[in-house]
Design a protein around this motif. Structure first.
Motif, PDB file in Angstrom:
ATOM      1  N   GLY A   1       4.952   3.516  13.646  1.00  0.00           N
ATOM      2  CA  GLY A   1       6.482   3.785  14.154  1.00  0.00           C
ATOM      3  C   GLY A   1       7.329   4.331  13.124  1.00  0.00           C
ATOM      4  N   GLN A   2       7.446   3.187  11.962  1.00  0.00           N
ATOM      5  CA  GLN A   2       8.310   3.404  11.024  1.00  0.00           C
ATOM      6  C   GLN A   2       8.112   4.605  10.252  1.00  0.00           C
ATOM      7  OE1 GLN A   2      11.141   1.601  10.124  1.00  0.00           O
ATOM      8  NE2 GLN A   2      11.529   2.871   8.617  1.00  0.00           N
ATOM      9  N   GLN A   3       6.789   4.842   9.760  1.00  0.00           N
ATOM     10  CA  GLN A   3       6.458   6.170   9.244  1.00  0.00           C
ATOM     11  C   GLN A   3       6.989   7.298  10.085  1.00  0.00           C
ATOM     12  OE1 GLN A   3       2.135   5.634   8.595  1.00  0.00           O
ATOM     13  NE2 GLN A   3       2.423   4.787   6.673  1.00  0.00           N
TER      14      GLN A   3
ATOM     15  N   PRO B   1      18.666   0.923  10.014  1.00  0.00           N
ATOM     16  CA  PRO B   1      18.791   0.562   8.574  1.00  0.00           C
ATOM     17  C   PRO B   1      17.727   0.645   7.652  1.00  0.00           C
ATOM     18  CG  PRO B   1      18.716  -1.568  10.188  1.00  0.00           C
ATOM     19  CD  PRO B   1      18.556  -0.194  10.902  1.00  0.00           C
ATOM     20  N   THR B   2      16.476   0.447   8.053  1.00  0.00           N
ATOM     21  CA  THR B   2      15.437   0.338   7.144  1.00  0.00           C
ATOM     22  C   THR B   2      15.123   2.018   6.775  1.00  0.00           C
ATOM     23  OG1 THR B   2      14.317  -1.418   8.269  1.00  0.00           O
ATOM     24  CG2 THR B   2      12.730   0.126   7.029  1.00  0.00           C
ATOM     25  N   SER B   3      15.303   2.885   7.718  1.00  0.00           N
ATOM     26  CA  SER B   3      15.107   4.310   7.377  1.00  0.00           C
ATOM     27  C   SER B   3      16.182   4.698   6.489  1.00  0.00           C
ATOM     28  CB  SER B   3      15.035   5.050   8.653  1.00  0.00           C
ATOM     29  OG  SER B   3      13.646   4.650   9.468  1.00  0.00           O
ATOM     30  N   ALA B   4      17.434   4.517   6.831  1.00  0.00           N
ATOM     31  CA  ALA B   4      18.801   5.059   6.187  1.00  0.00           C
ATOM     32  C   ALA B   4      18.573   4.692   4.648  1.00  0.00           C
ATOM     33  CB  ALA B   4      19.860   4.660   6.828  1.00  0.00           C
ATOM     34  N   LYS B   5      18.147   3.302   4.334  1.00  0.00           N
ATOM     35  CA  LYS B   5      17.899   2.929   2.962  1.00  0.00           C
ATOM     36  C   LYS B   5      16.927   3.421   2.238  1.00  0.00           C
ATOM     37  CE  LYS B   5      20.238  -1.246   4.483  1.00  0.00           C
ATOM     38  NZ  LYS B   5      20.210  -2.853   4.856  1.00  0.00           N
ATOM     39  N   ALA B   6      15.829   3.652   3.044  1.00  0.00           N
ATOM     40  CA  ALA B   6      14.584   3.982   2.393  1.00  0.00           C
ATOM     41  C   ALA B   6      14.734   5.347   2.016  1.00  0.00           C
ATOM     42  CB  ALA B   6      13.219   3.712   3.359  1.00  0.00           C
ATOM     43  N   LEU B   7      15.323   6.034   2.888  1.00  0.00           N
ATOM     44  CA  LEU B   7      15.147   7.560   2.534  1.00  0.00           C
ATOM     45  C   LEU B   7      16.302   8.191   1.590  1.00  0.00           C
ATOM     46  CD1 LEU B   7      14.728   8.913   6.114  1.00  0.00           C
ATOM     47  CD2 LEU B   7      13.204   9.246   4.440  1.00  0.00           C
TER      48      LEU B   7
ATOM     49  N   PRO C   1       0.123  -1.514  12.481  1.00  0.00           N
ATOM     50  CA  PRO C   1       0.225  -1.646  11.194  1.00  0.00           C
ATOM     51  C   PRO C   1      -0.164  -0.484  10.390  1.00  0.00           C
ATOM     52  CG  PRO C   1      -0.864  -3.552  12.085  1.00  0.00           C
ATOM     53  CD  PRO C   1      -0.795  -2.431  13.212  1.00  0.00           C
ATOM     54  N   ALA C   2       0.760  -0.060   9.246  1.00  0.00           N
ATOM     55  CA  ALA C   2       0.254   0.746   8.406  1.00  0.00           C
ATOM     56  C   ALA C   2       0.199   0.391   6.940  1.00  0.00           C
ATOM     57  CB  ALA C   2       1.051   2.277   8.656  1.00  0.00           C
ATOM     58  N   ALA C   3      -0.707   0.646   6.050  1.00  0.00           N
ATOM     59  CA  ALA C   3      -0.187   0.382   4.676  1.00  0.00           C
ATOM     60  C   ALA C   3       0.655   1.141   4.022  1.00  0.00           C
ATOM     61  CB  ALA C   3      -1.708   0.360   3.887  1.00  0.00           C
ATOM     62  N   PRO C   4       1.492   0.758   3.107  1.00  0.00           N
ATOM     63  CA  PRO C   4       1.657  -0.641   2.544  1.00  0.00           C
ATOM     64  C   PRO C   4       2.852  -1.416   3.232  1.00  0.00           C
ATOM     65  CG  PRO C   4       2.601   0.777   0.982  1.00  0.00           C
ATOM     66  CD  PRO C   4       2.190   1.597   2.037  1.00  0.00           C
ATOM     67  N   ASN C   5       2.690  -2.322   4.162  1.00  0.00           N
ATOM     68  CA  ASN C   5       3.861  -3.361   4.529  1.00  0.00           C
ATOM     69  C   ASN C   5       4.372  -2.322   5.646  1.00  0.00           C
ATOM     70  OD1 ASN C   5       2.695  -5.530   3.173  1.00  0.00           O
ATOM     71  ND2 ASN C   5       3.930  -4.583   1.386  1.00  0.00           N
ATOM     72  N   THR C   6       4.085  -1.724   6.060  1.00  0.00           N
ATOM     73  CA  THR C   6       4.946  -0.855   7.290  1.00  0.00           C
ATOM     74  C   THR C   6       4.249  -0.615   8.542  1.00  0.00           C
ATOM     75  OG1 THR C   6       6.259   1.181   7.558  1.00  0.00           O
ATOM     76  CG2 THR C   6       4.006   1.484   6.464  1.00  0.00           C
TER      77      THR C   6
END
Length: 458
Positions: free
Chosen positions: A193-195, A221-227, A185-190
């Protein structure tokens, strides 16, 4: 490629290619021969294929036989067993020293991309090399790497793309994702690995944007939309297959069966197609769907189970599906394949005490036929796109659909023969059973379905 930050990729359909070295070998003959896109694409002009996603870049932690630090990147075909962290060349399916011709030799990355760009002289194809993770060790490394380590890899990869004059951008196949390799886990809500994943893809997008090229993200999908709000040269690739079943390599209590067409498949692809085009997380982002024109894990005409003992010892989840029984609708040897290519390689591989006939015979290979044809799934995915485009609340920039996937017809047979008595097992390699779905290549009937749909999709 594009002129400013607001530019969008050109519209058109695409094709995902896993047999690049062999395609190049036959496609560069004079005149071009099959199997190759140099034959298939001119034969199917109505498909409106504008993009070739050429899968040949390999990302790994690298290897040197003496234990020293492997090279960061190489764009030249290897002369020994060393493996760079970034391999920008296309290897044939089997080492060409084991046979004559058939699959072709290794091809440098720039030679491969120039071949695809030159198939249609009047309207050059948009060539997008695809980078795959060689094994799970690469995403595991990236999920814990420092920012400096990630930047080093991203810079080397992106700069190689920028200096290749034939390419339109870079695609990343994020299966076995970086995010999934580190769920701390890493704040906030991620998660950590996702970071790390977003940082890697962000660095790639930033550098590619400087050269006016695009980054296509598959299975991220999460990375494509977030970036996208920061890097508008990111294109999201949404698959319309394998949406419901789990990874067959992971043991679960749920059988890894072919999808049922009515439910969940049709419901899932309709929901995903509609949701992708109306997504408000990244309004304006370019989107391309990826559709199953050949076999996937859960969408197939048949499964071939190679190197098995007698049927009473056979264990496979597909036996839980009514109507799917071994050899009830033919034998492995009766499946159409390009014998010009396949038999040449199998003859060179298989131990002299055995033969192609015994390898594909009923005592070694079992054929399981799906009661629902692959083309029914394929057409359903295309109809889902058509229905989704009629929505008035569309938020993204729809580009088209990419056919998954172009391969040579004997790719499964050749892979499975590695574990049969062969030159691979003679040196101490393991003999083991292998389950592979088919057809691995795009059939003429699938091309016909896509051609008709593409005419109406323009």
């Amino acid at each position: 490629m594009y002129t400013d930050a607001t530019s969008q990729p050109l519209k058109g359909n695409g094709i995902w290619n896993y047999s690049v070295a062999t395609d190049y070998y036959y496609g560069t003959m004079n005149p071009p021969q099959s199997p190759s896109l140099a034959v298939d694409l001119p034969a199917n002009p109505d498909a409106n294929i504008e993009y070739v996603f050429a899968t040949f870049i390999s990302l790994s932690v690298g290897y040197k036989s003496n234990g020293s630090t492997p090279a960061l990147i190489s764009d030249q075909c290897p002369s020994d067993s060393s493996v760079p962290k970034i391999a920008y060349y296309a290897l044939p399916q089997i080492n060409p020293t084991m046979y004559t011709g058939a699959l072709g030799p290794c091809v440098t990355g720039e030679s491969a991309t120039a071949y695809y760009a030159g198939i249609n002289k009047n309207a050059p194809l948009k060539v997008v090399p695809v980078a795959e993770y060689a094994d799970d060790s690469f995403p595991a490394f990236m999920s814990t790497a420092t920012s400096a380590e990630i930047t080093t890899i991203a810079t080397a990869l992106a700069q190689t793309i920028l200096k290749d004059p034939s390419v339109y951008g870079l695609a990343i196949d994020n299966e076995k994702s970086i995010n999934g390799s580190n769920q701390t886990p890493a704040a906030p809500n991620t998660t950590v690995g996702q970071q790390k994943e977003e940082f890697f893809f962000g660095e790639l997008a930033r550098i590619l944007a400087g050269g006016k090229k695009y980054l296509f993200l598959f299975d991220a999908p999460t990375s494509a939309k977030a970036l996208y709000s920061t890097y508008t040269n990111i294109v999201f690739m949404q698959p319309l297959y394998d949406l419901d079943n789990s990874d067959p390599a992971v043991h679960t209590s749920t059988a890894y069966n072919p999808d049922q067409l009515a439910s969940p498949y049709t419901k899932s692809v309709n929901n995903v197609a509609a949701g992708t085009l109306t997504n408000i997380q990244a309004p304006g982002q370019s989107v391309m769907f990826v559709v199953p024109a050949s076999a996937t894990s859960t969408i197939w005409d048949f499964e071939m189970s190679y190197n098995y003992p007698p049927p009473n010892n056979y264990v496979n989840p597909i036996l839980n599906v009514p109507g799917i029984t071994a050899n009830s609708q033919g034998l492995c040897s009766g499946i159409p394949r390009d014998n010009k290519v396949t038999n040449t390689v199998l003859t060179a591989m298989i131990d002299p005490g055995y033969s192609i006939d015994t390898f594909l015979g009923a005592n070694n290979c079992y054929l399981f036929t799906n009661t629902t044809p692959l083309n029914d799934y394929f057409l359903t995915s295309l109809q889902a796109i058509t229905a989704a485009k009629k929505q008035t609340s569309q938020q993204v920039n729809y580009l088209g659909a990419a056919l998954y996937a172009w391969r040579i017809s004997g790719i499964n047979d050749i892979n499975a023969a590695k574990y049969y008595p062969s030159i691979f097992t003679a040196g101490g390699g393991s003999q083991k059973s292998v389950n592979l779905t088919g057809p691995p290549d795009i059939q003429s009937s699938s091309w016909s379905i896509f051609n008709k749909w593409a005419v109406g999709d323009k």
